[in-house]
Design a protein around this motif. Sequence first.
Motif, mmCIF file in Angstrom:
data_model
loop_
_atom_site.group_PDB
_atom_site.id
_atom_site.type_symbol
_atom_site.label_atom_id
_atom_site.label_comp_id
_atom_site.label_asym_id
_atom_site.label_seq_id
_atom_site.Cartn_x
_atom_site.Cartn_y
_atom_site.Cartn_z
ATOM 1 N N HIS A 38 -0.649 -14.566 3.951
ATOM 2 C CA HIS A 38 -0.307 -13.153 3.731
ATOM 3 C C HIS A 38 -1.578 -12.307 3.672
ATOM 4 O O HIS A 38 -2.622 -12.797 3.271
ATOM 5 N N GLN A 42 0.332 -7.657 1.208
ATOM 6 C CA GLN A 42 1.596 -8.408 1.126
ATOM 7 C C GLN A 42 1.671 -9.268 -0.112
ATOM 8 O O GLN A 42 2.727 -9.379 -0.724
ATOM 9 N N GLU A 107 9.029 -6.437 0.364
ATOM 10 C CA GLU A 107 7.617 -6.537 0.001
ATOM 11 C C GLU A 107 6.707 -5.614 0.807
ATOM 12 O O GLU A 107 5.569 -5.382 0.418
ATOM 13 N N LEU A 108 7.224 -5.079 1.924
ATOM 14 C CA LEU A 108 6.372 -4.255 2.783
ATOM 15 C C LEU A 108 6.682 -2.773 2.662
ATOM 16 O O LEU A 108 5.969 -1.950 3.183
#
Length: 319
Positions: A38, A42, A107-108
């Motif tokens: 990641h 992230q 998460e983004l």
Amino acid sequence: LHEDQDGVSQECRHLMSSLPRDKGWVVKHLFKYQGFWHTTRQVQGVLACQKLFQAQETDLFLVTTPKSGTTWLKAMAFAIVNRNRYPRIDHHPLLSSNPHDLVPFLELKLYVDNNVPDLTNLVSPRLFSTHMPYITLPDSIKDLECKIVYLCRNPRDTLISLWHFSNKLRPKTIGNISLEDAFERFCKGLSLYGPFWDHVLEYWQQSLERPERVLFLKYEEIKAEPKVHLRRLAEFLGYPFSLEEEKLGMVDEILKLCSFDSLSNLEVNRMGKLSTGEDNKAFFRRGEVGDSTNYLTPEMIEHLDVITENKFIGSGLEF
Ligand code: A3P
């Protein structure tokens, strides 16, 4: 795009200092968290989701490996689930909003950059998306046995799509990442949310163990038989097409609305940007199966195919 360490919490920095790191494709570093690679941003988003996100039983999750057709899946799922709310196709939200704005990434988007989203006004069923590997999903999603649609794509086209996308996002000052370099890193598992094969296998196994909970889709299969898979998707999500809707041509209508040609030609997707900074048009390139043969040498393809065969051996999964 944010620099590696911008706006990163103390807690996250601390964790990252103990994680394996390697070179990133777009930003400087990738970090290996729970077995997958990641960016800093992230990792922070993933940690926030794991800590704060509380699933509801009726939530629906669209999970993908990056560049496997996430944008397309979001459009189709959104159109299916909300078809009674938006019966007029000529006024459909997909005509004025990018699918990533209609089905947010956990998460983004929702939990990115220390954001704590207010989810109280979302209508049920809530549709979310993520690239998180299964092992990393917030506990409540697993505990409540929420439905998950997983979409992947053959590793050759995924790699080529990721390579193009990364070069679009890379700051001009550092130039492009070469195909050879991208290929080598991808093969080693060193790509966004990689290793690609481990990501796919985790969800494949879940789909075998609990088919009523995890629907496993392949980009190529949807391309080959779009109607079959749109119906499958609708049934799995709990919104099957009625006989009446079938007669009215609803399946074709949704497929047309969500097609590469219609979405990519919309003003919003040619000119707009996501709230997280990316140009909407970066999510539409060619949208075809097999474009990788225009870039990869036969040797590269063979090398990749051997890795895939070895990784998937005995799993029943093939590309
Ligand atoms: P290519 O780079 O091969 O063209 P993601 O949405 O997961 O970021 O994946 C992007 C890939 O899906 C790109 O592949 C893009 O062109 C393709 N794509 C985007 N919208 C699509 C659609 N409506 N139908 C089919 N493919 C689509």
